[in-house]
Design a protein around this motif. Sequence first.
Motif, PDB file in Angstrom:
ATOM      1  N   ALA A   1       0.830  -1.204   0.000  1.00  0.00           N
ATOM      2  CA  ALA A   1       0.000   0.000   0.000  1.00  0.00           C
ATOM      3  C   ALA A   1       0.867   1.257   0.000  1.00  0.00           C
ATOM      4  CB  ALA A   1      -0.941  -0.005   1.209  1.00  0.00           C
TER       5      ALA A   1
ATOM      6  N   ILE B   1      -5.440  -1.313  -4.479  1.00  0.00           N
ATOM      7  CA  ILE B   1      -5.104  -2.195  -3.359  1.00  0.00           C
ATOM      8  C   ILE B   1      -5.637  -3.606  -3.562  1.00  0.00           C
ATOM      9  CG2 ILE B   1      -5.487  -2.592  -0.888  1.00  0.00           C
ATOM     10  CD1 ILE B   1      -5.429   0.416  -0.482  1.00  0.00           C
TER      11      ILE B   1
ATOM     12  N   HIS C   1      -5.946  -7.921   1.144  1.00  0.00           N
ATOM     13  CA  HIS C   1      -6.221  -6.991   0.046  1.00  0.00           C
ATOM     14  C   HIS C   1      -7.674  -7.086  -0.418  1.00  0.00           C
ATOM     15  CE1 HIS C   1      -1.664  -7.361  -0.762  1.00  0.00           C
ATOM     16  NE2 HIS C   1      -1.908  -6.222  -0.143  1.00  0.00           N
TER      17      HIS C   1
ATOM     18  N   GLY D   1      -9.348  -3.639   0.155  1.00  0.00           N
ATOM     19  CA  GLY D   1      -9.327  -2.928  -1.116  1.00  0.00           C
ATOM     20  C   GLY D   1     -10.650  -2.328  -1.557  1.00  0.00           C
TER      21      GLY D   1
END
Length: 354
Positions: A230, A259, A294, A298
């Motif tokens: 990140a 992400i 993630h 994300g």
Amino acid sequence: VRLTAGAMAVPFIAVTLVTLTVSAWFPITAHQPFKDALTIALALGVLATVASPAITWAVITDSGAKGPVASTVRDVTMVQDLGAIVVFIIVLALSALVASPGAVTPGAAVRALLVLGGSLVAGVGLGLAVAEYLRSIHGHIEWVLLVFAFVAAQALRLAGPDPVLVSFAAGFALRNAPSGRGSSERVRTELARCALPVSAVFFALLGSNLQLGALAEVWQWALLFAGLRAAGLWAGLKWAGRHNTISTDLVDFGWFGLISQGGLAVTLAAILRRAFPEWNVSLEALIVAMIGVHQLVGPICFHWALRRTGEITQVEESHVREWANGGGGQSAAAGGSGPASESPGVVASGSGMY
């Protein structure tokens, strides 16, 4: 190109260098010679360059976002995955030369090239077949798409290519084939009409497949590498943002949309497990745990970023609700601001077919 280069190069360098720095304490590389630690570091660095066009498309479609941040992030994720495939194969080839004897399965790079390259070739063939078939079909496109999806799913299950890459290449071929230019608009409209229920099922399956139990033993390292990735995305977009042609919103908030990780990262993890028999289970467990982080973080971060940039508004949310209640067909037919008009180019990229 600058955004993609920054989003790939900086996370790759950050994860690789930190893995080498902490190799003496890292469970997978502890008590391993430097060349084997370098192999693992490069493998984790490559995984940091992978994005998820499917999750990005689903968030954009589900939220009804429309604007330069949403469209650019979507395009960057697609180019990232293509670039990651090239870098991945190069790293596997280098690993066979660098690692200790027996640490890397002979021919791993060639097999990866066959699987990933074959997925792209199969997708192009599927897209051309759909384009030719739709030339003679003027109605009931949804049934045509359903039949082709079923055939493709069975072929993928038996042959083993990556479904995300196949769908990516199929959508690209359908959009750019001379015989498919007229059909691509029809397909895109039909997929946009079905986007909301599809994205709802997609996120339901995504949540049910999160393997948070894999974090039990390696959660510290998974969070470390996820944080490094990140931070690398943030720094990479800041580097790309030195050019005045890139908007401030894209530099400040675009990295939130990069992400997420999904299908391709899982495929690469499986290939690494077969390529590195000495570390197969422990390495794949770490990668799966990182992908879970993630996948969980994300979509939430990307949705928040789209709100901060103003690309999700109350008006668009009302259109999404109307679409869910069955009113999207009239909006699309009128050329209004419903989801059908908000997602041009999705099928062209291929993730819409997935």
